[in-house]
Scaffold this motif. Structure first.
Motif, PDB file in Angstrom:
ATOM      1  N   THR A   1       0.838  -1.212   0.000  1.00  0.00           N
ATOM      2  CA  THR A   1       0.000   0.000   0.000  1.00  0.00           C
ATOM      3  C   THR A   1       0.869   1.256   0.000  1.00  0.00           C
ATOM      4  O   THR A   1       0.634   2.187  -0.775  1.00  0.00           O
ATOM      5  CB  THR A   1      -0.924  -0.008   1.236  1.00  0.00           C
ATOM      6  N   LEU A   2       1.885   1.286   0.844  1.00  0.00           N
ATOM      7  CA  LEU A   2       2.741   2.481   0.911  1.00  0.00           C
ATOM      8  C   LEU A   2       3.527   2.646  -0.385  1.00  0.00           C
ATOM      9  O   LEU A   2       3.702   3.767  -0.875  1.00  0.00           O
ATOM     10  CB  LEU A   2       3.693   2.409   2.110  1.00  0.00           C
ATOM     11  N   ASN A   3       3.994   1.538  -0.945  1.00  0.00           N
ATOM     12  CA  ASN A   3       4.759   1.628  -2.194  1.00  0.00           C
ATOM     13  C   ASN A   3       3.912   2.158  -3.349  1.00  0.00           C
ATOM     14  O   ASN A   3       4.450   2.729  -4.299  1.00  0.00           O
ATOM     15  CB  ASN A   3       5.334   0.257  -2.574  1.00  0.00           C
ATOM     16  N   ALA A   4       2.602   1.934  -3.271  1.00  0.00           N
ATOM     17  CA  ALA A   4       1.720   2.335  -4.379  1.00  0.00           C
ATOM     18  C   ALA A   4       1.267   3.786  -4.253  1.00  0.00           C
ATOM     19  O   ALA A   4       0.598   4.299  -5.156  1.00  0.00           O
ATOM     20  CB  ALA A   4       0.507   1.408  -4.428  1.00  0.00           C
ATOM     21  N   LEU A   5       1.606   4.447  -3.149  1.00  0.00           N
ATOM     22  CA  LEU A   5       1.112   5.814  -2.954  1.00  0.00           C
ATOM     23  C   LEU A   5       1.753   6.784  -3.952  1.00  0.00           C
ATOM     24  O   LEU A   5       2.958   6.714  -4.214  1.00  0.00           O
ATOM     25  CB  LEU A   5       1.404   6.290  -1.524  1.00  0.00           C
ATOM     26  N   ALA A   6       0.922   7.652  -4.481  1.00  0.00           N
ATOM     27  CA  ALA A   6       1.403   8.714  -5.359  1.00  0.00           C
ATOM     28  C   ALA A   6       0.696  10.002  -4.957  1.00  0.00           C
ATOM     29  O   ALA A   6      -0.535  10.032  -4.975  1.00  0.00           O
ATOM     30  CB  ALA A   6       1.115   8.378  -6.820  1.00  0.00           C
ATOM     31  N   PRO A   7       1.433  11.047  -4.593  1.00  0.00           N
ATOM     32  CA  PRO A   7       2.892  11.074  -4.520  1.00  0.00           C
ATOM     33  C   PRO A   7       3.439  10.152  -3.432  1.00  0.00           C
ATOM     34  O   PRO A   7       2.751   9.844  -2.458  1.00  0.00           O
ATOM     35  CB  PRO A   7       3.193  12.545  -4.196  1.00  0.00           C
ATOM     36  N   ARG A   8       4.652   9.777  -3.637  1.00  0.00           N
ATOM     37  CA  ARG A   8       5.322   8.864  -2.707  1.00  0.00           C
ATOM     38  C   ARG A   8       5.719   9.609  -1.423  1.00  0.00           C
ATOM     39  O   ARG A   8       6.266  10.713  -1.495  1.00  0.00           O
ATOM     40  CB  ARG A   8       6.555   8.314  -3.412  1.00  0.00           C
ATOM     41  N   PRO A   9       5.446   9.014  -0.265  1.00  0.00           N
ATOM     42  CA  PRO A   9       5.907   9.666   0.975  1.00  0.00           C
ATOM     43  C   PRO A   9       7.437   9.795   1.006  1.00  0.00           C
ATOM     44  O   PRO A   9       8.150   8.972   0.443  1.00  0.00           O
ATOM     45  CB  PRO A   9       5.418   8.721   2.076  1.00  0.00           C
TER      46      PRO A   9
ATOM     47  N   GLN B   1      12.495  -4.692   3.679  1.00  0.00           N
ATOM     48  CA  GLN B   1      13.374  -4.489   2.528  1.00  0.00           C
ATOM     49  C   GLN B   1      12.579  -4.153   1.273  1.00  0.00           C
ATOM     50  O   GLN B   1      13.093  -3.529   0.347  1.00  0.00           O
ATOM     51  CB  GLN B   1      14.240  -5.723   2.301  1.00  0.00           C
ATOM     52  N   ALA B   2      11.315  -4.579   1.248  1.00  0.00           N
ATOM     53  CA  ALA B   2      10.468  -4.288   0.085  1.00  0.00           C
ATOM     54  C   ALA B   2       9.925  -2.857   0.124  1.00  0.00           C
ATOM     55  O   ALA B   2       9.376  -2.384  -0.883  1.00  0.00           O
ATOM     56  CB  ALA B   2       9.305  -5.284   0.035  1.00  0.00           C
ATOM     57  N   LEU B   3      10.031  -2.201   1.266  1.00  0.00           N
ATOM     58  CA  LEU B   3       9.515  -0.829   1.370  1.00  0.00           C
ATOM     59  C   LEU B   3      10.448   0.121   0.619  1.00  0.00           C
ATOM     60  O   LEU B   3      11.656   0.150   0.888  1.00  0.00           O
ATOM     61  CB  LEU B   3       9.392  -0.431   2.842  1.00  0.00           C
ATOM     62  N   GLU B   4       9.879   0.876  -0.296  1.00  0.00           N
ATOM     63  CA  GLU B   4      10.708   1.659  -1.229  1.00  0.00           C
ATOM     64  C   GLU B   4      10.969   3.089  -0.749  1.00  0.00           C
ATOM     65  O   GLU B   4      11.415   3.928  -1.524  1.00  0.00           O
ATOM     66  CB  GLU B   4      10.028   1.658  -2.609  1.00  0.00           C
ATOM     67  N   ILE B   5      10.650   3.366   0.494  1.00  0.00           N
ATOM     68  CA  ILE B   5      10.936   4.682   1.070  1.00  0.00           C
ATOM     69  C   ILE B   5      11.728   4.484   2.369  1.00  0.00           C
ATOM     70  O   ILE B   5      11.630   3.430   2.996  1.00  0.00           O
ATOM     71  CB  ILE B   5       9.643   5.484   1.355  1.00  0.00           C
ATOM     72  N   PRO B   6      12.522   5.477   2.760  1.00  0.00           N
ATOM     73  CA  PRO B   6      13.248   5.342   4.044  1.00  0.00           C
ATOM     74  C   PRO B   6      12.262   5.214   5.200  1.00  0.00           C
ATOM     75  O   PRO B   6      11.153   5.759   5.139  1.00  0.00           O
ATOM     76  CB  PRO B   6      14.029   6.657   4.149  1.00  0.00           C
ATOM     77  N   TYR B   7      12.663   4.499   6.223  1.00  0.00           N
ATOM     78  CA  TYR B   7      11.774   4.352   7.381  1.00  0.00           C
ATOM     79  C   TYR B   7      12.569   4.476   8.680  1.00  0.00           C
ATOM     80  O   TYR B   7      13.765   4.203   8.717  1.00  0.00           O
ATOM     81  CB  TYR B   7      11.015   3.019   7.341  1.00  0.00           C
ATOM     82  N   PHE B   8      11.842   4.900   9.695  1.00  0.00           N
ATOM     83  CA  PHE B   8      12.417   5.083  11.024  1.00  0.00           C
ATOM     84  C   PHE B   8      11.619   4.249  12.014  1.00  0.00           C
ATOM     85  O   PHE B   8      10.388   4.268  12.000  1.00  0.00           O
ATOM     86  CB  PHE B   8      12.394   6.563  11.426  1.00  0.00           C
TER      87      PHE B   8
END
Ligand SMILES: [Fe+2]
Ligand SMILES: [Fe+2]
Length: 265
Positions: A34-42, A68-75
């Motif tokens: 779901t997060l990877n599909a967001l546009a604009p990307r977070p 590892q599949a998450l395409e945005i940095p995470y904390f």
């Protein structure tokens, strides 16, 4: 700037179900998609605690693998289900987790919104606390950049929710002191929390404190005295915090496949 918040992943090894019902790994995969599909990307994702269900090394390994599949940095920040040392060991490349002493507290300074993560964990307990040392750290960080828009992140929300069994294991120490600190800094845009597996808001110290839905199970909306705390398989969710024109707008969103969207025709 766009920030996605997810929380309370309660990760287990793939196929290892909690209570014989909840498959956290499958739910996390769905959240990542779901997060990877967001546009604009977070710009980044904040994951506000209860990362591994039982704080075990294999669960953190599964968490790392899934993220590892998450395409945005995470904390990451720990919740009451987490083990600080196992978390640190599983994410040695997450420098902000390392070398912070007894508590996992850190500042993220590389975005327009500054983020300050607080550690509310009491090892071996479900409730949370903010001791003098942790609160002083926050006060010192806020004093560094008093004019800069800032998010405070923590697992246990600093307010009573009315879900009494959760309030019994809420932030039992330090909430009032935290509110006194936050109230001195009008640049604190939000206090973003997890733990409740639901979206809940309260005015707090001149800002808004909130909780976020879980990526797997939710807690039943049962206010007042109840014989037991219960979970419910309502749609999992996340929050999108959109910083634009000097204002922070928060969207509550659900995870899953639903009919639509349809044009109004
Ligand atoms: Fe949780
Ligand atoms: Fe929790």
């Amino acid at each position: 700037m766009l920030i996605a918040q997810i929380t309370d992943l309660h990760m287990r090894s793939p196929g290892d179900k909690a209570y014989g019902v909840i498959d956290p790994a499958a739910f996390l995969d769905q959240a990542v998609r779901t997060l990877n599909a967001l546009a604009p990307r977070p710009d980044c994702a904040l994951i506000t605690g209860d990362l591994a269900d039982l704080g075990r090394p294999e669960q953190y390994a599964a968490l790392r693998q899934a993220l590892q599949a998450l395409e945005i940095p995470y904390f990451l920040l720990p919740g009451n289900h987490d083990d600080r040392e196992e978390l640190r060991a599983a994410f040695p490349d997450h420098g902000y987790l390392q070398g912070t002493g007894a508590f996992v507290q850190y500042a993220v300074d590389c975005y327009p919104l500054r983020m300050l993560a607080l550690d509310t964990v009491v090892p071996g307990k479900s409730h949370g606390e903010l001791c003098r040392e942790r609160l002083q750290w926050l006060d010192d960080r806020l004093a560094e950049q008093p004019g800069r828009p800032t998010l405070v992140l923590m697992h246990h929300p600093p307010f009573q929710t009315g879900i009494e069994h959760m309030d019994d294991i809420g932030l039992l120490e330090g909430a009032r002191e935290l509110e006194a600190i936050v109230s001195r800094y009008p640049n604190v845009e939000r206090v973003l929390c997890g733990h409740l597996h639901r979206t809940i808001f309260q005015r707090f110290g001149g800002t808004i404190a909130s909780t976020c839905p879980g990526t797997a199970h939710q807690l039943a909306l049962e206010l007042g005295p109840r014989p037991a705390l219960r979970y419910i398989m309502e749609p999992p969710g996340y929050q999108l915090h959109w910083w634009s024109d000097g204002r922070l707008v928060t969207h509550h969103a659900v995870i899953g496949d639903y009919p639509g969207p349809y044009p109004f025709e």
